[in-house]
Design a protein around this motif. Structure first.
Motif, PDB file in Angstrom:
ATOM      1  N   PHE B 297      90.188 -30.951  29.084  1.00  0.00           N
ATOM      2  CA  PHE B 297      90.545 -29.703  29.763  1.00  0.00           C
ATOM      3  C   PHE B 297      91.702 -29.963  30.737  1.00  0.00           C
ATOM      4  N   THR B 298      92.435 -28.921  31.086  1.00  0.00           N
ATOM      5  CA  THR B 298      93.522 -29.066  32.059  1.00  0.00           C
ATOM      6  C   THR B 298      93.384 -27.984  33.126  1.00  0.00           C
ATOM      7  N   GLU B 299      94.276 -28.073  34.102  1.00  0.00           N
ATOM      8  CA  GLU B 299      94.247 -27.103  35.195  1.00  0.00           C
ATOM      9  C   GLU B 299      94.398 -25.674  34.674  1.00  0.00           C
ATOM     10  N   ASP B 300      95.111 -25.516  33.555  1.00  0.00           N
ATOM     11  CA  ASP B 300      95.297 -24.176  32.988  1.00  0.00           C
ATOM     12  C   ASP B 300      93.992 -23.542  32.527  1.00  0.00           C
ATOM     13  N   ASP B 301      92.980 -24.378  32.318  1.00  0.00           N
ATOM     14  CA  ASP B 301      91.708 -23.836  31.838  1.00  0.00           C
ATOM     15  C   ASP B 301      90.794 -23.378  32.973  1.00  0.00           C
ATOM     16  N   GLU B 303      89.048 -21.325  35.818  1.00  0.00           N
ATOM     17  CA  GLU B 303      88.888 -19.935  36.213  1.00  0.00           C
ATOM     18  C   GLU B 303      88.100 -19.884  37.514  1.00  0.00           C
ATOM     19  N   GLY B 391      85.444 -23.312  33.777  1.00  0.00           N
ATOM     20  CA  GLY B 391      86.451 -23.010  32.754  1.00  0.00           C
ATOM     21  C   GLY B 391      86.417 -21.549  32.336  1.00  0.00           C
ATOM     22  N   ARG B 392      87.515 -21.116  31.734  1.00  0.00           N
ATOM     23  CA  ARG B 392      87.646 -19.706  31.318  1.00  0.00           C
ATOM     24  C   ARG B 392      86.538 -19.273  30.372  1.00  0.00           C
ATOM     25  N   ASP B 393      86.091 -20.201  29.553  1.00  0.00           N
ATOM     26  CA  ASP B 393      85.091 -19.818  28.559  1.00  0.00           C
ATOM     27  C   ASP B 393      83.677 -20.181  29.001  1.00  0.00           C
ATOM     28  N   ILE B 397      84.221 -27.626  33.790  1.00  0.00           N
ATOM     29  CA  ILE B 397      85.254 -28.368  33.056  1.00  0.00           C
ATOM     30  C   ILE B 397      85.846 -29.500  33.884  1.00  0.00           C
TER      31      ILE B 397
END
Lengths: 425, 425
Positions: B297-301, B303, B391-393, B397
């Motif tokens: 996972f990365t920072e973009d993930d 939420e 995480g977004r999902d 993460i």
């Protein structure tokens, strides 16, 4: 063609340290010393340090051996015990001659329970007897009396049977994972064992729950053991020592190796053992001492009465992992920064960094492990040893950091150069 | 005569921090939220952060609330739950409006068990629901499904009853001694709770032994709880949070005090609460983030789905004690030295050093405690917060260090100067 001794020695040292770091100490039993320790019989008493002739043991260590004989019922009082030893009816031996390892005076008698630790990777077994509890007065600190006797009886009659039964339920218990985790929880496994004792207690808890279901007398005994573990956070030291002894012994007797496989105190001397010189202890003066004292005691009250818990330093624990245990400042003095510096200095006298014992405070660097006799002499840096301090009148009077003198290292180097004549130095 | 506001504020801040450090949080029960949380009824769902109107909750936090309604049986599915919330049949409230404190999304429903922690020194009570276990997928991280439901049911049906029965045997359990000791064992009580969980388990063990003697079904349940505690070393976080909330609430509402009594995230904002401005949350942007991620996972993930575990930082734990927990490098990044430096920087924005929470790595200096709004604005140094990342999902993460932006502090200062017009700034 001449042997390239430098290269041979490096290879031998690599082998020695590999055996130390690959040791897999597993607690397999808690049993009566007389039943499991090789060569131990009902009339044998073991004590810490390089072996001495009986007349050479002095002070608290001598008294502790005599008290041990009385405790074991081998003599009605210390002077009768003295006679029995002189007559040969009671035999006094060094712990290390029997794969045992002694805390402070390190007195073992046949009826005392011992941890039985097998090194699964090498097949050898090591033993350590049990912690007497947090009282200042313990046989291993040269004290004797009703309190000491009651503690020793309780270990025999309650602690050891409960632990033995629990271990039959858990099965053999690997110690390295507990030691490795404890370093992340503020222990260095010599003068601080709080986390390891907690972790070990947690491993035993499911078995304790089973035992508690097996009748009232069992429940009461388990409850006492749980209570003891909660109040005696030094308990794991004896497992750390047995594990260290099992690792160090595996590395002993490798030709050409200049790696230390033992450090030990008796009432007369500090001594070291070297892998490639398996038959001797190299003896010197007692260490220098930086201590912190209980109850107004001072350095003048310290008496040397033996001690082999520095086997932990020999395998990369204790002083060699003290960066993990800044809380020890409160117990033995120093500052967090000084402890890190002392720890890091040990990289200058060791052969390797431990792949499994990692120090979070040093960004997960492995502990320095495998003390090279010649590195000590070349640098003048001596091993740093954490330890408890005994008083002249018995009992623990403080704790501190010990720094051996160089004389025993010089003696060992001389012996090494005689044994391996073309060895560089 | 004009008020010397600077002096009055200093005195008010001293009082606020005194109430924080003198708090004596005691675990008195584990009970159903609907039975003990004030103002909680069967149709109430709590969630983390400064209160929002329902339409303003987004993403994972919104989903977690809807999942909570389904879990509680208030609606057959998330869209029916959505309708019930809009119609007012289900009421969504902020945890903090009910003396509760939320981990990440922090969803509470009436049937969930909560720790009940009373601050013996002030008389107030705080609550925190229970850790779902080490799975990446938990309701508090916005996940839902069979695994999540099974975990929540187990907490209700096994964990909570066993803990409640054990506590009746042990009696009320003071938490500060456990927290204080855990700092010496490598915890900072926000992102690392390993030692505190061990210590708490040890305190409970005698009661577990009693319970194990009370019949087979009881033994099985106790065994499951012991197993859970051994494998879920974050368990104590919820006690640390409840203890911190009990301390922070005691310091809330002191006229003129500019000390923070809360920091909290919701899906929209980071917000702070200030003692002398008791009726408001001051809201700003989400914090900056230095994270370490699981599984690619990365920072973009990341939420933002809420979170109030930073109440621990508010009372001198977590990031404010991270020098104690160098092992956290492996979890959330950084180095031992960087962690000490980040910790020490907090002395620049706090009113006091905690007399009971001492840090061995910093030579037993007390943790920095009592964040002064004006000190943050004067220095530009913001609180350092340890925390898990969602995480977004759904699911956790990673973990990292959060640093709030200054906007919410500026907003609070403005409100303070309106409320206390002659206050210096």
């Amino acid at each position: 063609m001449p042997v390239d001794v430098d290269r041979v020695r490096q290879a031998a040292n690599a082998e020695a340290v590999t055996r130390i770091v690959r040791a897999e100490p597993v607690l397999i039993d808690v049993a009566r010393a007389g039943d499991v320790v090789p060569g131990m019989d009902a009339h044998t008493i073991l004590t810490s340090g390089a072996p001495l002739h009986w007349p050479d043991y002095t002070g608290g260590q001598r008294r502790a051996v005599l008290f041990g004989a009385v405790y074991e019922g081998l003599a009605p009082d210390p002077s009768a015990a003295e006679k029995a030893i002189r007559s040969g009816r009671i035999r006094v031996r060094s712990t290390q001659q029997h794969a045992c390892i002694g805390s402070v005076a390190g007195v073992y008698t046949a009826s005392m329970p011992v941890f039985v630790v097998r090194n699964e990777n090498h097949g050898n077994v090591a033993f350590c007897n049990l912690y007497e509890g947090e009282s200042r007065h313990r046989l291993n600190y040269g004290s004797y009396g009703e309190e000491v006797i009651a503690s020793l009886h309780w270990l025999e009659e309650t602690m050891a049977p409960v632990l033995a039964r629990a271990l039959r339920k858990t099965g053999p218990m690997p110690l390295k994972p507990l030691i490795s985790r404890a370093l992340r929880l503020g222990d260095e496994l010599h003068s601080r064992n709080t986390a390891a004792t907690l972790l070990w207690g947690r491993e035993l808890t499911p078995a304790f729950l089973d035992l508690a279901g097996e009748g009232d007398s069992s429940t009461a005994a388990v409850r006492e053991v749980v209570e003891f573990l909660a109040h005696n956070e030094y308990t794991f030291l004896r497992l750390s020592m047995a594990a260290a002894k099992a690792a160090a012994d595996a590395a002993h007797g490798i030709r050409y190796s200049s790696v230390l496989t033992g450090m030990a105190l008796n009432s007369r001397e500090f001594a070291i053992r070297v892998s490639g010189l398996p038959d001797d202890w190299f003896r010197g003066a007692h260490p220098r001492l930086e201590g912190r004292f209980f109850d107004g005691f001072t350095e003048d009250d310290v008496e040397w009465i033996g001690g082999e818990s520095c086997v932990t330093e020999t395998v990369g624990l204790g002083g060699f992992a003290q960066a993990c245990a800044p809380t020890l400042q409160a117990y033995q003095g120093g500052s967090a920064a000084a402890m890190c510096a002392a720890n890091e200095a040990m990289y200058g006298i060791t052969v390797a960094e431990h792949p499994d014992l990692l120090m979070p405070t040093l960004d997960f660097r492995g502990t320095p492990v495998g003390i090279d006799l010649f590195a000590v002499l070349r640098t003048g840096v001596v091993p740093v040893i954490d330890g408890g301090l005994a008083g002249r009148d018995g009992g623990q009077i403080g704790a501190g950091v010990l720094r051996p003198e160089l004389d025993c290292f010089a003696g060992a180097a001389e012996a090494y150069l005689q044994q391996y004549p073309s060895a560089p130095h």
